[in-house]
Design a protein around this motif. Sequence first.
Motif, PDB file in Angstrom:
ATOM      1  N   LYS A  65       0.852  -1.196   0.000  1.00 33.37           N
ATOM      2  CA  LYS A  65       0.000   0.000   0.000  1.00 33.37           C
ATOM      3  C   LYS A  65       0.878   1.233   0.000  1.00 33.37           C
ATOM      4  O   LYS A  65       2.104   1.142   0.033  1.00 33.37           O
ATOM      5  CB  LYS A  65      -0.988  -0.006   1.158  1.00 33.37           C
ATOM      6  CG  LYS A  65      -0.379  -0.055   2.527  1.00 33.37           C
ATOM      7  CD  LYS A  65      -1.421   0.152   3.614  1.00 33.37           C
ATOM      8  CE  LYS A  65      -2.596  -0.797   3.542  1.00 33.37           C
ATOM      9  NZ  LYS A  65      -3.357  -0.841   4.798  1.00 33.37           N
ATOM     10  N   LYS A 121      -6.184   7.482  10.494  1.00 32.50           N
ATOM     11  CA  LYS A 121      -5.123   6.922  11.339  1.00 32.50           C
ATOM     12  C   LYS A 121      -4.654   7.997  12.310  1.00 32.50           C
ATOM     13  O   LYS A 121      -3.611   8.645  12.096  1.00 32.50           O
ATOM     14  CB  LYS A 121      -3.974   6.413  10.466  1.00 32.50           C
ATOM     15  CG  LYS A 121      -4.373   5.336   9.453  1.00 32.50           C
ATOM     16  CD  LYS A 121      -4.642   3.986  10.104  1.00 32.50           C
ATOM     17  CE  LYS A 121      -4.986   2.920   9.082  1.00 32.50           C
ATOM     18  NZ  LYS A 121      -5.299   1.612   9.671  1.00 32.50           N
ATOM     19  N   SER A 145      -4.880  -0.145  13.438  1.00 32.13           N
ATOM     20  CA  SER A 145      -3.996   0.114  14.580  1.00 32.13           C
ATOM     21  C   SER A 145      -4.112  -0.984  15.633  1.00 32.13           C
ATOM     22  O   SER A 145      -4.115  -0.708  16.841  1.00 32.13           O
ATOM     23  CB  SER A 145      -4.291   1.492  15.186  1.00 32.13           C
ATOM     24  OG  SER A 145      -4.112   2.488  14.207  1.00 32.13           O
ATOM     25  N   ARG A 198       0.361  -2.736  10.557  1.00 29.31           N
ATOM     26  CA  ARG A 198       1.539  -1.988  10.136  1.00 29.31           C
ATOM     27  C   ARG A 198       2.170  -1.328  11.382  1.00 29.31           C
ATOM     28  O   ARG A 198       3.253  -1.669  11.782  1.00 29.31           O
ATOM     29  CB  ARG A 198       1.184  -0.922   9.077  1.00 29.31           C
ATOM     30  CG  ARG A 198       2.342  -0.017   8.775  1.00 29.31           C
ATOM     31  CD  ARG A 198       2.170   0.929   7.619  1.00 29.31           C
ATOM     32  NE  ARG A 198       3.325   1.800   7.587  1.00 29.31           N
ATOM     33  CZ  ARG A 198       4.521   1.449   7.106  1.00 29.31           C
ATOM     34  NH1 ARG A 198       4.684   0.270   6.564  1.00 29.31           N
ATOM     35  NH2 ARG A 198       5.541   2.291   7.140  1.00 29.31           N
ATOM     36  N   GLY A 199       1.446  -0.371  11.984  1.00 31.80           N
ATOM     37  CA  GLY A 199       2.004   0.382  13.104  1.00 31.80           C
ATOM     38  C   GLY A 199       2.615  -0.502  14.179  1.00 31.80           C
ATOM     39  O   GLY A 199       3.715  -0.223  14.673  1.00 31.80           O
ATOM     40  N   ARG A 241       3.338   4.121  12.419  1.00 29.62           N
ATOM     41  CA  ARG A 241       3.174   3.622  11.044  1.00 29.62           C
ATOM     42  C   ARG A 241       3.695   4.598   9.997  1.00 29.62           C
ATOM     43  O   ARG A 241       3.920   4.230   8.850  1.00 29.62           O
ATOM     44  CB  ARG A 241       1.707   3.304  10.778  1.00 29.62           C
ATOM     45  CG  ARG A 241       0.853   4.516  10.608  1.00 29.62           C
ATOM     46  CD  ARG A 241      -0.626   4.222  10.533  1.00 29.62           C
ATOM     47  NE  ARG A 241      -1.023   3.071   9.747  1.00 29.62           N
ATOM     48  CZ  ARG A 241      -1.271   3.104   8.446  1.00 29.62           C
ATOM     49  NH1 ARG A 241      -1.123   4.224   7.764  1.00 29.62           N
ATOM     50  NH2 ARG A 241      -1.675   2.018   7.819  1.00 29.62           N
TER      51      ARG A 241
HETATM   52  O1  LIG Z   1      -4.055  -3.605   6.288  1.00 31.59           O
HETATM   53  C1  LIG Z   1      -3.536  -3.283   7.352  1.00 31.59           C
HETATM   54  C2  LIG Z   1      -3.147  -1.888   7.682  1.00 31.59           C
HETATM   55  O2  LIG Z   1      -2.047  -1.489   6.996  1.00 31.59           O
HETATM   56  C3  LIG Z   1      -3.065  -1.660   9.126  1.00 31.59           C
HETATM   57  O3  LIG Z   1      -2.208  -0.606   9.451  1.00 31.59           O
HETATM   58  P1  LIG Z   1      -2.143  -0.141  10.967  1.00 31.59           P
HETATM   59  O4  LIG Z   1      -1.910  -1.360  11.804  1.00 31.59           O
HETATM   60  O5  LIG Z   1      -1.007   0.812  11.044  1.00 31.59           O
HETATM   61  O6  LIG Z   1      -3.459   0.502  11.250  1.00 31.59           O
END
Ligand SMILES: O=C[C@H](O)COP(=O)(O)O
Length: 251
Positions: free
Chosen positions: A29, A157, A190, A210-211, A219
């Motif tokens: 992404k 986010k 998150s 991700r974060g 993130r």
């Molecule tokens: O698809 C998953 C996302 O990238 C989640 O990102 P995040 O954990 O930073 O909210």
Amino acid sequence: MLLLISPDSVEEAIDCAKAAEYLDIVDVKKPDEGSLGANFPWVIREIRDAVPADKPVSATVGDVPYKPGTVAQAALGAVVSGATYIKVGLYGCTTPEQAVEVMRGVVRAVKDHRPDALVVASGYADAHRIGCVNPLALPDIARRSGCDAAMLDTAIKDGTRLFDHVPPDVCAQFVRLAHEADLLAALAGSVKVADLGALTRIGTDIVGVRGAVCEGGDRNTGRIQPQLVAAFRAEMDRHAREHAASVAAAS
Ligand SMILES: O=C[C@H](O)COP(=O)(O)O
């Protein structure tokens, strides 16, 4: 539960590849274009080449508008570039009918090219903040349009998390609805290690992060750290074992 990790560049994907044994799906992404921001086709291709062949690559098509033709063509771009999970964030769809129309086009574009690719209809846990379709409408949208999975992420986010907007009992309902429709249920937003117990208990099929695996838990400014991926996986496995033991003890 499968672990999906979202690098934002080829460099980060190479770090993910170092932790390949601890993750299940590498998700391409471009976070600076939105929660499910789409990256360039050549980045998807390079990431496909950089991660082990047995790890599927997922790509987000974007936080998409209600423009079925545009979105179908973008989804084809993602699958042609090597992704086998195609995720669409239904940001601009205000009714389930609009969302079904968009996802039907995506399913056709993707599966005509690659029948074994999986299409993921993604909504947002914080839909109330952006005015798009309700989180619990996603499983039915995914079913009616022929998708393989229904997903929730957060659109904004800002530190708020999946469970701040959709509490665990409502996420459990989301998972149940997805399973009743024969779909995979994917949850993100998150997510932290502390959420893994609840996500395991409710039967989540895919958790996206991700974060939580970036340095400093950030993130945006942090980079994905292979040792954090390994630690996150260890906690997932621990919860899976504990859950299996408690189910066995109760039966
Ligand atoms: O698809 C998953 C996302 O990238 C989640 O990102 P995040 O954990 O930073 O909210």
